[in-house]
Design an enzyme around this catalytic site. Structure first.
Site, PDB file in Angstrom:
ATOM      1  N   ASP A  84      -9.000  -0.049 -11.072  1.00  0.00           N
ATOM      2  CA  ASP A  84      -8.764  -0.172  -9.642  1.00  0.00           C
ATOM      3  C   ASP A  84      -9.525   0.948  -8.951  1.00  0.00           C
ATOM      4  OD1 ASP A  84      -7.855  -0.258  -7.063  1.00  0.00           O
ATOM      5  OD2 ASP A  84      -5.727  -0.091  -7.559  1.00  0.00           O
ATOM      6  N   TYR A  91      -8.046   4.628 -12.343  1.00  0.00           N
ATOM      7  CA  TYR A  91      -7.257   4.287 -11.160  1.00  0.00           C
ATOM      8  C   TYR A  91      -7.631   5.280 -10.072  1.00  0.00           C
ATOM      9  CZ  TYR A  91      -3.201   3.703  -8.102  1.00  0.00           C
ATOM     10  OH  TYR A  91      -2.380   3.503  -7.019  1.00  0.00           O
ATOM     11  N   ASN A 110     -10.137   1.081  -5.737  1.00  0.00           N
ATOM     12  CA  ASN A 110      -9.689   1.243  -4.353  1.00  0.00           C
ATOM     13  C   ASN A 110     -10.860   1.338  -3.381  1.00  0.00           C
ATOM     14  OD1 ASN A 110      -6.818   1.064  -3.861  1.00  0.00           O
ATOM     15  ND2 ASN A 110      -6.563   2.841  -5.197  1.00  0.00           N
ATOM     16  N   ASP A 160       0.631  -6.954  -6.999  1.00  0.00           N
ATOM     17  CA  ASP A 160      -0.207  -7.312  -5.845  1.00  0.00           C
ATOM     18  C   ASP A 160      -1.686  -7.433  -6.243  1.00  0.00           C
ATOM     19  OD1 ASP A 160      -0.089  -4.576  -6.252  1.00  0.00           O
ATOM     20  OD2 ASP A 160       0.339  -4.065  -4.164  1.00  0.00           O
ATOM     21  N   GLU A 192      -1.586   1.812 -12.772  1.00  0.00           N
ATOM     22  CA  GLU A 192      -0.302   1.901 -12.067  1.00  0.00           C
ATOM     23  C   GLU A 192       0.866   1.522 -12.971  1.00  0.00           C
ATOM     24  OE1 GLU A 192      -0.968   0.448  -7.638  1.00  0.00           O
ATOM     25  OE2 GLU A 192       0.645   1.903  -7.802  1.00  0.00           O
TER      26      GLU A 192
END
Length: 258
Positions: free
Chosen positions: A147, A106, A149, A247, A34
């Site tokens: 990441d 990602y 997710n 975050d 990101e």
DNA sequence: ATGTCCTCTCTTAGAGGA
């Protein structure tokens, strides 16, 4: 060798936090996700001044991935996941560093689900599965990190019952992650901490960090050649408490020298 | 529904994404 992953949520907006973390923890290799910056806006000089070489694949506004290495050459292998030339998202970059293949990914968020974004997530997952199978078969030492997710199991989410309809935790998503891991990969955090509550992400909403209402969605998958060298793994949880922070928390592993 | 924070633009407010 210490390898870290960090979804920075904007590499320029987060630059002071990133540089402080690099300076304090000195990982050897860092995978960033990101970036939220176009190719020409990556803060290359600041990263170089911090002592790191870097390769990156940027994109305006969204996505963007990078690999950093301290005192080591980064040999780029690819900057996209095979299988869909039409896919414009910058979500994967792969390089060899010190003889180790580093895949920095990602994975799409996929919300709202069901819908086209969730379909894209599952297609991307399938492409990752196919590419991971090739890497696995190469018998190279490989780490696939970033990441994902995905919360792999119920212990990876604060109040998992609230997430069953979410793209990060739906049965199809968990099944896709399990199918990938079942190729023979080792989830580094769970290898060392099979039952502990460990989170890597805390929503900006409602003081999620202060309440420890988190998710474990940033993962390290290790090929057998590296799983046998794993000596430590942890989340730099305190970084989430810094000013103007992401975050996500940085996550890292330590590998024994051969 | 909401909360917060990032980036970008038909820019200093609102939209989209997470």
């Amino acid at each position: 060798m210490k390898i870290a992953t960090y979804n920075v949520n904007g590499v320029n907006g987060r630059l002071p936090v990133l540089l402080r973390w690099l300076n304090e923890t000195t990982p050897d290799v860092v995978c960033l996700q990101e970036l939220k910056a176009p190719q020409e806006k990556f803060p290359e000089q600041a990263i170089l001044d911090a002592g790191y070489n870097a390769i990156w694949h940027g994109q305006k506004s969204w996505n963007g991935v990078a690999i950093l290495a301290r005192n080591a050459e980064i040999k780029e292998v690819r900057r996209a996941l095979p299988g869909d030339p039409e896919d414009e998202h910058s979500r994967y970059i792969e390089a060899e560093v010190n003889g180790i293949t580093i895949g920095c990914l990602y994975l799409p968020n996929g919300n709202p689900a069901p819908g086209p974004k969730f379909d894209y997530k599952l297609r991307w997952f399938e492409r990752l599965r196919l590419h991971a199978a090739e890497l696995f078969a190469s018998s190279m030492p490989v780490v696939l990190t970033g990441d994902y997710n995905v919360m792999p199991t119920e212990i990876d989410a604060y109040k998992p019952e609230r997430w069953v309809e979410d793209a990060l935790f739906r049965p199809e998503t968990r099944a896709a992650f399990k199918t990938l891991v079942d190729q023979g990969w080792t989830d580094a955090i769970r290898k060392l901490y099979p039952t502990e509550t460990i989170y890597t992400f805390f929503d900006y909403f409602r003081d999620a960090y202060g309440r420890n209402a988190g998710l474990r969605i940033d993962h390290f998958l290790l090929s057998p050649q590296l799983a046998s060298r794993l000596t430590a793994a942890a989340v730099d949880r305190n970084v989430r408490g810094w000013e103007k922070t992401s975050d996500h928390c940085p996550v890292w592993i330590e590998l024994a020298d051969e």
